[in-house]
Motif scaffolding. Structure first.
Motif, PDB file in Angstrom:
ATOM      1  N   ALA A  22       0.828  -1.205   0.000  1.00  0.00           N
ATOM      2  CA  ALA A  22       0.000   0.000   0.000  1.00  0.00           C
ATOM      3  C   ALA A  22       0.863   1.255   0.000  1.00  0.00           C
ATOM      4  CB  ALA A  22      -0.921  -0.010   1.216  1.00  0.00           C
ATOM      5  N   ALA A  23       1.965   1.217   0.727  1.00  0.00           N
ATOM      6  CA  ALA A  23       2.862   2.378   0.791  1.00  0.00           C
ATOM      7  C   ALA A  23       3.452   2.689  -0.579  1.00  0.00           C
ATOM      8  CB  ALA A  23       3.975   2.119   1.804  1.00  0.00           C
ATOM      9  N   ARG A  24       3.884   1.645  -1.319  1.00  0.00           N
ATOM     10  CA  ARG A  24       4.423   1.867  -2.667  1.00  0.00           C
ATOM     11  C   ARG A  24       3.364   2.465  -3.573  1.00  0.00           C
ATOM     12  NH1 ARG A  24       7.182  -3.092  -1.498  1.00  0.00           N
ATOM     13  NH2 ARG A  24       5.477  -4.288  -2.438  1.00  0.00           N
ATOM     14  N   LYS A  25       2.151   1.971  -3.463  1.00  0.00           N
ATOM     15  CA  LYS A  25       1.059   2.471  -4.304  1.00  0.00           C
ATOM     16  C   LYS A  25       0.724   3.916  -3.983  1.00  0.00           C
ATOM     17  CE  LYS A  25      -2.540   2.343  -7.073  1.00  0.00           C
ATOM     18  NZ  LYS A  25      -2.362   2.359  -8.534  1.00  0.00           N
ATOM     19  N   LEU A  26       0.737   4.278  -2.707  1.00  0.00           N
ATOM     20  CA  LEU A  26       0.300   5.600  -2.276  1.00  0.00           C
ATOM     21  C   LEU A  26       1.426   6.623  -2.197  1.00  0.00           C
ATOM     22  CD1 LEU A  26      -2.116   4.453   0.575  1.00  0.00           C
ATOM     23  CD2 LEU A  26      -2.744   5.230  -1.711  1.00  0.00           C
ATOM     24  N   GLY A  27       2.685   6.172  -2.346  1.00  0.00           N
ATOM     25  CA  GLY A  27       3.816   7.086  -2.229  1.00  0.00           C
ATOM     26  C   GLY A  27       4.097   7.498  -0.799  1.00  0.00           C
ATOM     27  N   LEU A  28       3.779   6.604   0.151  1.00  0.00           N
ATOM     28  CA  LEU A  28       4.022   6.863   1.571  1.00  0.00           C
ATOM     29  C   LEU A  28       5.025   5.846   2.110  1.00  0.00           C
ATOM     30  CD1 LEU A  28       0.292   7.324   2.681  1.00  0.00           C
ATOM     31  CD2 LEU A  28       1.936   9.144   2.184  1.00  0.00           C
ATOM     32  N   THR A  29       5.378   5.974   3.384  1.00  0.00           N
ATOM     33  CA  THR A  29       6.185   4.955   4.038  1.00  0.00           C
ATOM     34  C   THR A  29       5.251   3.908   4.647  1.00  0.00           C
ATOM     35  OG1 THR A  29       6.198   6.069   6.178  1.00  0.00           O
ATOM     36  CG2 THR A  29       7.941   6.672   4.600  1.00  0.00           C
ATOM     37  N   PRO A  30       5.710   2.661   4.810  1.00  0.00           N
ATOM     38  CA  PRO A  30       4.875   1.664   5.481  1.00  0.00           C
ATOM     39  C   PRO A  30       4.426   2.115   6.866  1.00  0.00           C
ATOM     40  CG  PRO A  30       6.712   0.594   4.387  1.00  0.00           C
ATOM     41  CD  PRO A  30       6.956   2.080   4.288  1.00  0.00           C
ATOM     42  N   ALA A  31       5.298   2.833   7.586  1.00  0.00           N
ATOM     43  CA  ALA A  31       4.937   3.310   8.924  1.00  0.00           C
ATOM     44  C   ALA A  31       3.775   4.292   8.854  1.00  0.00           C
ATOM     45  CB  ALA A  31       6.143   3.959   9.591  1.00  0.00           C
ATOM     46  N   ALA A  32       3.784   5.153   7.838  1.00  0.00           N
ATOM     47  CA  ALA A  32       2.697   6.128   7.702  1.00  0.00           C
ATOM     48  C   ALA A  32       1.378   5.440   7.390  1.00  0.00           C
ATOM     49  CB  ALA A  32       3.041   7.136   6.607  1.00  0.00           C
ATOM     50  N   VAL A  33       1.418   4.424   6.517  1.00  0.00           N
ATOM     51  CA  VAL A  33       0.197   3.671   6.198  1.00  0.00           C
ATOM     52  C   VAL A  33      -0.317   2.960   7.447  1.00  0.00           C
ATOM     53  CG1 VAL A  33      -0.761   1.756   4.848  1.00  0.00           C
ATOM     54  CG2 VAL A  33       0.812   3.390   3.772  1.00  0.00           C
ATOM     55  N   SER A  34       0.603   2.342   8.194  1.00  0.00           N
ATOM     56  CA  SER A  34       0.218   1.646   9.424  1.00  0.00           C
ATOM     57  C   SER A  34      -0.433   2.599  10.414  1.00  0.00           C
ATOM     58  CB  SER A  34       1.450   0.982  10.051  1.00  0.00           C
ATOM     59  OG  SER A  34       1.112   0.349  11.265  1.00  0.00           O
ATOM     60  N   ARG A  35       0.127   3.820  10.541  1.00  0.00           N
ATOM     61  CA  ARG A  35      -0.454   4.812  11.444  1.00  0.00           C
ATOM     62  C   ARG A  35      -1.852   5.229  10.998  1.00  0.00           C
ATOM     63  NH1 ARG A  35       4.805   6.983  11.437  1.00  0.00           N
ATOM     64  NH2 ARG A  35       4.181   8.539   9.895  1.00  0.00           N
ATOM     65  N   ASN A  36      -2.024   5.410   9.695  1.00  0.00           N
ATOM     66  CA  ASN A  36      -3.335   5.798   9.169  1.00  0.00           C
ATOM     67  C   ASN A  36      -4.381   4.730   9.470  1.00  0.00           C
ATOM     68  OD1 ASN A  36      -2.274   8.146   8.154  1.00  0.00           O
ATOM     69  ND2 ASN A  36      -2.115   7.413   6.045  1.00  0.00           N
ATOM     70  N   VAL A  37      -4.009   3.464   9.287  1.00  0.00           N
ATOM     71  CA  VAL A  37      -4.948   2.367   9.541  1.00  0.00           C
ATOM     72  C   VAL A  37      -5.245   2.271  11.038  1.00  0.00           C
ATOM     73  CG1 VAL A  37      -5.282  -0.135   9.423  1.00  0.00           C
ATOM     74  CG2 VAL A  37      -4.297   1.098   7.473  1.00  0.00           C
ATOM     75  N   ALA A  38      -4.214   2.422  11.864  1.00  0.00           N
ATOM     76  CA  ALA A  38      -4.416   2.358  13.311  1.00  0.00           C
ATOM     77  C   ALA A  38      -5.342   3.480  13.784  1.00  0.00           C
ATOM     78  CB  ALA A  38      -3.074   2.443  14.026  1.00  0.00           C
ATOM     79  N   MET A  39      -5.199   4.664  13.193  1.00  0.00           N
ATOM     80  CA  MET A  39      -6.071   5.781  13.561  1.00  0.00           C
ATOM     81  C   MET A  39      -7.514   5.491  13.147  1.00  0.00           C
ATOM     82  SD  MET A  39      -5.727   9.803  12.491  1.00  0.00           S
ATOM     83  CE  MET A  39      -4.081   9.876  13.225  1.00  0.00           C
ATOM     84  N   LEU A  40      -7.673   4.894  11.964  1.00  0.00           N
ATOM     85  CA  LEU A  40      -9.016   4.528  11.507  1.00  0.00           C
ATOM     86  C   LEU A  40      -9.646   3.521  12.462  1.00  0.00           C
ATOM     87  CD1 LEU A  40     -11.271   4.583   9.355  1.00  0.00           C
ATOM     88  CD2 LEU A  40      -9.970   2.847   8.090  1.00  0.00           C
ATOM     89  N   GLU A  41      -8.878   2.497  12.864  1.00  0.00           N
ATOM     90  CA  GLU A  41      -9.395   1.493  13.800  1.00  0.00           C
ATOM     91  C   GLU A  41      -9.775   2.140  15.131  1.00  0.00           C
ATOM     92  OE1 GLU A  41      -7.211  -2.668  12.614  1.00  0.00           O
ATOM     93  OE2 GLU A  41      -5.985  -1.130  13.618  1.00  0.00           O
ATOM     94  N   ARG A  42      -8.941   3.049  15.594  1.00  0.00           N
ATOM     95  CA  ARG A  42      -9.202   3.716  16.862  1.00  0.00           C
ATOM     96  C   ARG A  42     -10.477   4.557  16.779  1.00  0.00           C
ATOM     97  NH1 ARG A  42      -4.449   5.169  17.445  1.00  0.00           N
ATOM     98  NH2 ARG A  42      -4.534   7.303  16.623  1.00  0.00           N
ATOM     99  N   ASN A  43     -10.656   5.255  15.679  1.00  0.00           N
ATOM    100  CA  ASN A  43     -11.838   6.091  15.517  1.00  0.00           C
ATOM    101  C   ASN A  43     -13.115   5.266  15.380  1.00  0.00           C
ATOM    102  OD1 ASN A  43     -10.139   8.286  15.616  1.00  0.00           O
ATOM    103  ND2 ASN A  43     -10.149   8.653  13.400  1.00  0.00           N
ATOM    104  N   LEU A  44     -13.002   4.105  14.710  1.00  0.00           N
ATOM    105  CA  LEU A  44     -14.176   3.247  14.515  1.00  0.00           C
ATOM    106  C   LEU A  44     -14.463   2.382  15.744  1.00  0.00           C
ATOM    107  CD1 LEU A  44     -13.573   1.997  10.847  1.00  0.00           C
ATOM    108  CD2 LEU A  44     -15.181   3.760  11.590  1.00  0.00           C
ATOM    109  N   GLY A  45     -13.425   2.155  16.535  1.00  0.00           N
ATOM    110  CA  GLY A  45     -13.590   1.309  17.713  1.00  0.00           C
ATOM    111  C   GLY A  45     -13.615  -0.166  17.401  1.00  0.00           C
ATOM    112  N   VAL A  46     -13.072  -0.576  16.257  1.00  0.00           N
ATOM    113  CA  VAL A  46     -13.008  -1.997  15.875  1.00  0.00           C
ATOM    114  C   VAL A  46     -11.634  -2.298  15.283  1.00  0.00           C
ATOM    115  CG1 VAL A  46     -15.494  -2.171  15.423  1.00  0.00           C
ATOM    116  CG2 VAL A  46     -13.932  -1.577  13.560  1.00  0.00           C
TER     117      VAL A  46
END
Length: 309
Positions: A22-46
């Motif tokens: 996903a990071a290669r596709k989006l032009g981000l670092t893997p850590a940044a993608v992981s943080r984005n997903v973790a924030m989404l999970e935290r906001n959704l509560g799942v």
């Protein structure tokens, strides 16, 4: 309200099976993608993914959420891309894969005019003979031949890849010029070893009448790169079977001479490969159109056609 970055990181991670893809596709670092997903999970509560050191898999909640947002996300991306194309100049990093000889001879010279027209676009180009995975490696486009079309990848042919026989005037001095491929057997060959298979590449040539004949010069010199084959032919080391675009300038200058001029081998088209048109960023769309228009305006498809003799 979730950000588009969080949602896109989640969807691309699910599609590509990991944060790195996903990071290669989006032009981000893997850590940044992981943080984005973790924030989404935290906001959704799942929890959306089961994580392990080997792979990333969707939870049951993740499967449901992906099904619910995937089409809507693509609609948002399409709308944003459309607005960028209509209301603002194409911008951003344009990552392209090109074959070395063809890319440097016929695409790189277009850069000054392209950047003058689209100054907000930045280039990240890789010259390589291998076939890349546009999605997994994060390329916006690729130019070459023979790519396997995976889901969501489109090809736009721009010219034929016709293989012809050439040699230098110095090598041909005091030798009879063959008029048919069978005559190449008497000449020293500069032949190609395919990188993927390790085998010597052999060609079957055809003429306008549909006749076919094997072209097999002696295997005197074996190389694995078209530019090296062209240089060896210019040095007078023998005859080589090579794509017209790779030797066109030398044919027009007289540095190389075409042998068996009514015969050629068809290796398929040169194409521009890019992602789905519905999600094509403005920077990619204008690049594809710019290259295609240049080839049309300068009639390069006709000039590359070995079938014209």
């Amino acid at each position: 309200m979730e950000t588009l970055a969080n949602l896109e990181s989640f969807v691309r991670s699910a599609e590509l099976g990991g944060f790195s893809g996903a990071a290669r596709k989006l032009g981000l670092t893997p850590a940044a993608v992981s943080r984005n997903v973790a924030m989404l999970e935290r906001n959704l509560g799942v929890r959306l993914f089961h994580r392990s050191t080997r792979k990333l898999t969707l939870t049951e909640e993740g499967e449901r959420f992906l099904s619910a947002i995937r089409d809507n996300l693509e609609g948002l991306q399409s709308a944003i891309a459309g607005m960028a194309g209509e209301g603002g100049a194409p911008a951003g990093l344009l990552k392209v894969s090109l074959s070395p000889t063809f890319g440097m001879d016929h695409i790189l010279p277009l850069v000054p005019a392209f950047l003058e027209a689209y100054p907000a676009v930045r280039l990240d180009w890789q010259f390589d003979n291998r076939q890349v995975d546009l999605v997994a490696e994060g390329f916006d486009a690729a130019i070459g031949g023979g790519f396997e079309l995976s889901a969501g990848i489109i090809s736009r042919p721009i010219a034929p890849v016709h293989i012809i026989a050439v040699a230098s005037p110095a090598y041909l001095k005091d030798r009879s010029l063959p008029v048919a491929p069978s005559g190449l057997a008497n000449l020293d060959g500069i032949v190609m070893r395919a990188t993927r298979t390790g085998r010597i590449r052999h060609w079957t040539m055809r003429n306008a009448s549909g006749e076919e004949m094997s072209a097999m010069p002696r295997e005197t010199i074996v190389l694995n790169d078209p530019s090296a084959m062209c240089r060896a032919a210019l040095l007078g080391l023998g005859v080589t079977l090579i794509a017209v675009p790779d030797v066109l300038a030398h044919l027009e200058s007289g540095a190389l001479v075409r042998l068996a001029p009514k015969w050629y081998a068809d290796a398929g088209p040169i194409s521009i490969y890019f992602g789905s048109r519905t999600l094509l960023p403005a920077k990619t769309r204008v690049f594809v159109d710019f290259v295609a228009e240049h080839f049309k305006r300068h009639r390069l498809a006709e000039r590359f056609a070995g079938s014209l003799g």
